[in-house]
Design a protein around this motif. Structure first.
Motif, PDB file in Angstrom:
ATOM      1  N   GLU A  88      34.161 110.575  41.678  1.00 30.75           N
ATOM      2  CA  GLU A  88      34.011 109.289  41.013  1.00 30.75           C
ATOM      3  C   GLU A  88      35.116 108.328  41.427  1.00 30.75           C
ATOM      4  O   GLU A  88      34.880 107.132  41.661  1.00 30.75           O
ATOM      5  N   LEU A  89      36.361 108.870  41.500  1.00 37.30           N
ATOM      6  CA  LEU A  89      37.477 108.036  41.941  1.00 37.30           C
ATOM      7  C   LEU A  89      37.272 107.565  43.378  1.00 37.30           C
ATOM      8  O   LEU A  89      37.580 106.419  43.733  1.00 37.30           O
ATOM      9  N   GLU A 111      33.581  95.916  47.939  1.00 43.04           N
ATOM     10  CA  GLU A 111      33.565  94.621  47.277  1.00 43.04           C
ATOM     11  C   GLU A 111      34.614  93.689  47.880  1.00 43.04           C
ATOM     12  O   GLU A 111      34.390  92.481  48.000  1.00 43.04           O
ATOM     13  N   TYR A 112      35.757  94.256  48.248  1.00 41.78           N
ATOM     14  CA  TYR A 112      36.800  93.459  48.894  1.00 41.78           C
ATOM     15  C   TYR A 112      36.278  92.897  50.224  1.00 41.78           C
ATOM     16  O   TYR A 112      36.434  91.706  50.519  1.00 41.78           O
ATOM     17  N   LYS A 113      35.623  93.768  51.005  1.00 46.37           N
ATOM     18  CA  LYS A 113      35.082  93.337  52.292  1.00 46.37           C
ATOM     19  C   LYS A 113      33.949  92.339  52.084  1.00 46.37           C
ATOM     20  O   LYS A 113      33.832  91.357  52.839  1.00 46.37           O
ATOM     21  N   ARG A 114      33.112  92.556  51.090  1.00 47.57           N
ATOM     22  CA  ARG A 114      32.005  91.649  50.806  1.00 47.57           C
ATOM     23  C   ARG A 114      32.527  90.262  50.419  1.00 47.57           C
ATOM     24  O   ARG A 114      31.993  89.239  50.845  1.00 47.57           O
ATOM     25  N   GLU A 115      33.594  90.263  49.616  1.00 39.07           N
ATOM     26  CA  GLU A 115      34.195  88.997  49.214  1.00 39.07           C
ATOM     27  C   GLU A 115      34.712  88.235  50.434  1.00 39.07           C
ATOM     28  O   GLU A 115      34.503  87.017  50.563  1.00 39.07           O
ATOM     29  N   GLY A 126      35.817 103.462  47.106  1.00 39.59           N
ATOM     30  CA  GLY A 126      34.915 102.965  48.142  1.00 39.59           C
ATOM     31  C   GLY A 126      34.247 101.670  47.722  1.00 39.59           C
ATOM     32  O   GLY A 126      34.114 100.741  48.521  1.00 39.59           O
ATOM     33  N   ASN A 127      33.806 101.609  46.471  1.00 37.18           N
ATOM     34  CA  ASN A 127      33.182 100.381  45.982  1.00 37.18           C
ATOM     35  C   ASN A 127      34.178  99.237  45.946  1.00 37.18           C
ATOM     36  O   ASN A 127      33.825  98.084  46.229  1.00 37.18           O
ATOM     37  N   ARG A 128      35.444  99.548  45.596  1.00 33.70           N
ATOM     38  CA  ARG A 128      36.467  98.511  45.579  1.00 33.70           C
ATOM     39  C   ARG A 128      36.689  97.966  46.992  1.00 33.70           C
ATOM     40  O   ARG A 128      36.793  96.755  47.200  1.00 33.70           O
ATOM     41  N   GLU A 129      36.725  98.873  47.985  1.00 40.17           N
ATOM     42  CA  GLU A 129      36.890  98.439  49.368  1.00 40.17           C
ATOM     43  C   GLU A 129      35.688  97.645  49.837  1.00 40.17           C
ATOM     44  O   GLU A 129      35.823  96.626  50.528  1.00 40.17           O
ATOM     45  N   PHE A 175      25.889  90.978  50.832  1.00 45.02           N
ATOM     46  CA  PHE A 175      25.052  91.577  49.789  1.00 45.02           C
ATOM     47  C   PHE A 175      25.638  92.899  49.302  1.00 45.02           C
ATOM     48  O   PHE A 175      26.401  93.566  50.012  1.00 45.02           O
ATOM     49  N   ASN A 176      25.256  93.284  48.064  1.00 48.91           N
ATOM     50  CA  ASN A 176      25.663  94.570  47.508  1.00 48.91           C
ATOM     51  C   ASN A 176      24.958  95.703  48.230  1.00 48.91           C
ATOM     52  O   ASN A 176      23.924  95.510  48.881  1.00 48.91           O
ATOM     53  N   LYS A 177      25.507  96.922  48.064  1.00 47.34           N
ATOM     54  CA  LYS A 177      24.923  98.085  48.742  1.00 47.34           C
ATOM     55  C   LYS A 177      23.486  98.320  48.309  1.00 47.34           C
ATOM     56  O   LYS A 177      22.633  98.647  49.144  1.00 47.34           O
TER      57      LYS A 177
END
Length: 543
Positions: free
Chosen positions: A97-98, A108-112, A103-106, A244-246
């Protein structure tokens, strides 16, 4: 309520349960061996101090206790093993989960960052187009807000290095640097000439080579991505996917979809390295053809104005370079709008057959058909002020039959042309030779029937007959001169003068004469200066 057993969630309860089960099992064994355990205990108490009578019972009791402890140990060990397994499982789950959170934080950072770069480039291309329209086409000087793109653009671009190729990353850097340079020109109030030269170069690099730059103002209702070059469109297309989101991007074996809409369809090979189809944000086909290492090599490239077709270009690959083979630019800017602006075949990037539109100093100069790169067939020529000058038929760049207009847009001639001049037809307020404002018909280039003004006398007292006589004499003189200059006499005079000049300029020289050879024997030509050539030694020049 959680359906899981309370045993698996509470280790203390698990141990107590094992202890209770062991005690119950111990009591059950006592009952099976001694019958009534209470009476057996009382009897044992009464016989205390008499081991010869209680030895057998104690052995049995010891045996039972040993088994009970063994069973209890096994139960406790099993429970602890189970608990360790549960803890490890929960730890692994938490770790995953961590990891997912990280991974989601990375992501989202890249998506931003991708969103910022995407809209920076989109705005940057729009600014370049608007500056070109205002500065070069309309000659209006404007200023720009200094912060017209993200200040952290280097960091934003660097964050996308895993998703874009080195060429694409370098291209983004180059675009940002161009925007900085443009801003510098505007801030420093550099001369318009230098700025316009740089802006023109950038427009040619960043925008589609098929569309003439002066049409940018007429096509400004098109989305900016429809006007940029193919490489820049592919770059924007890939950045668009990264915004876009995954769960919105679905990558299959043969296609990629975004929000259930078509994005890329693979026909053969791999994604961006084989035959495929690329769709725009409206789901319409943008490219259909062959890709090589992420670049469009050959196929058809489509452009839209909203949902309407704007252009259609066929590219072919020659020596690893993509070149236009054929192109159609649909018309919604020039009357009549039912005729295409461009519908031509291309050779080496230049239209050579079909309908074209040409510009001179950002003004339309010709709109019509060409054959082998020359005006041929129906076409229109325009003046520098944008008004129509000629509307008719061409043959090998020569006017054949059509209408000629004056600078104010009024019709001045309608008929046949010869050597580019009005020859047979009707004229209106036309000036030629010694005739002014003639209205009527002309025949073989001369006034035939109609009204106008004709020369009466000049300030020197010359009449029309006098001027015509002078013209005839000039024609006759020119004919005589022409005959003389092409005669052998003139050639001999010129050769004699040239040869004699060289003989007098050098101390050492040699005369050579033209000759003809036949069967090893030479025959000199006539002994005259035009058949001779003087060779000299440069160091013998007479000073």
């Amino acid at each position: 309520m959680n359906k899981k057993s309370w045993v698996s969630n509470n280790p203390i309860k698990s141990i107590l349960l094992g202890l209770i089960i062991s005690i119950i099992f111990f009591v059950l064994l006592l009952y099976l061996v001694f019958g009534n355990p209470v009476q057996a205990f009382i009897k044992m108490f009464e016989l205390r101090g008499e081991p010869n009578k209680t030895g057998t019972a104690m052995s049995s009791l010891s045996y039972i206790v040993t088994w009970i402890l063994t069973i209890y140990s096994i139960c406790v060990t099993g429970i602890f093993s189970f608990l360790v397994w549960k803890i490890n499982k929960r730890s692994l789950k938490i770790s995953e989960e961590l990891k997912n959170i990280e991974g989601n934080r990375e992501f989202e950072y890249k998506r931003e960052k991708a969103i910022i770069v995407y809209y920076d480039l989109q705005r940057g291309f729009t600014i370049i187009r608007d500056l070109y329209i205002k500065h070069i086409l309309k000659k209006d000087f404007v200023t720009l807000d200094r912060a017209f793109f993200s200040q952290n653009w280097i960091e934003n671009v660097a964050s996308l290095r895993k998703d874009l190729s080195n060429d694409e990353i370098n291209n983004i850097y180059y675009i940002y640097n161009a925007l900085f340079t443009i801003q510098s020109y505007l801030d420093n109030e550099t001369s318009n000439e230098k700025f316009e030269k740089y802006l023109g170069k950038i427009v040619r690099q960043f925008f589609l080579d098929f569309i003439p730059s002066p049409l940018m103002g007429e096509l400004r209702e098109c989305g900016i991505e429809e006007l940029v070059s193919i490489d820049n469109y592919l770059l924007m297309h890939k950045l668009y996917k990264l915004t876009f989101n995954k769960d919105e991007v679905n990558i299959g074996d043969n296609d990629i979809q975004i929000s259930n809409g078509n994005y890329y369809k693979k026909l053969s090979g791999d994604f961006y390295n084989g035959e495929g189809v690329i769709y725009n944000s409206y789901g319409k086909v943008k490219m259909r053809g062959f890709f090589y290492n992420g670049f469009f090599a050959s196929g058809t490239y489509y452009g839209y104005n909203g949902l309407d077709n704007q252009y259609e270009i066929v590219y072919e690959s020659i020596s690893n370079e993509s070149r236009i083979k054929k192109g159609v630019l649909y018309n919604n800017v020039i009357d009549p709008k039912d005729e295409n602006l461009i519908n031509a075949k291309y050779l080496d990037g230049v239209p050579y057959e079909g309908k074209i539109i040409k510009f001179n100093n950002n003004y339309i100069s010709y709109w019509g058909n060409v054959v082998n790169g020359k005006k041929d067939g129906k076409g229109k020529t325009f003046s520098t002020n944008g008004s129509i000058y000629y509307d008719g038929v061409y043959n090998n760049d020569e006017k054949i039959n059509g209408k000629l207009y004056s600078s104010d847009g009024t019709l001045s001639f309608d008929g046949e042309f010869k050597d580019g001049r009005p020859w047979n037809g009707r004229v209106r307020n036309m000036d030629f030779y010694y005739i002014k404002r003639f209205n009527g018909t002309i025949l073989e280039g001369k006034a035939y029937e109609g009204k106008g003004l004709i020369l009466k006398i000049t300030s020197r007292g010359e009449s029309l007959n006098d001027l015509r006589y002078q013209e005839e004499m000039e024609v006759e003189y020119n004919e005589i001169q022409g005959e003389y200059f092409s005669s052998e006499e003139y050639e001999e005079e010129q050769s004699s003068w040239h040869n004699e000049n060289q003989r007098n300029s050098y101390m050492e020289w040699e005369d050579y004469i033209y000759a003809d050879w036949k069967e090893g024997v030479h025959i000199e030509r006539e002994d005259k200066e035009s058949n001779k050539k003087v060779y000299y030694y440069p160091q013998s020049e007479i000073k």
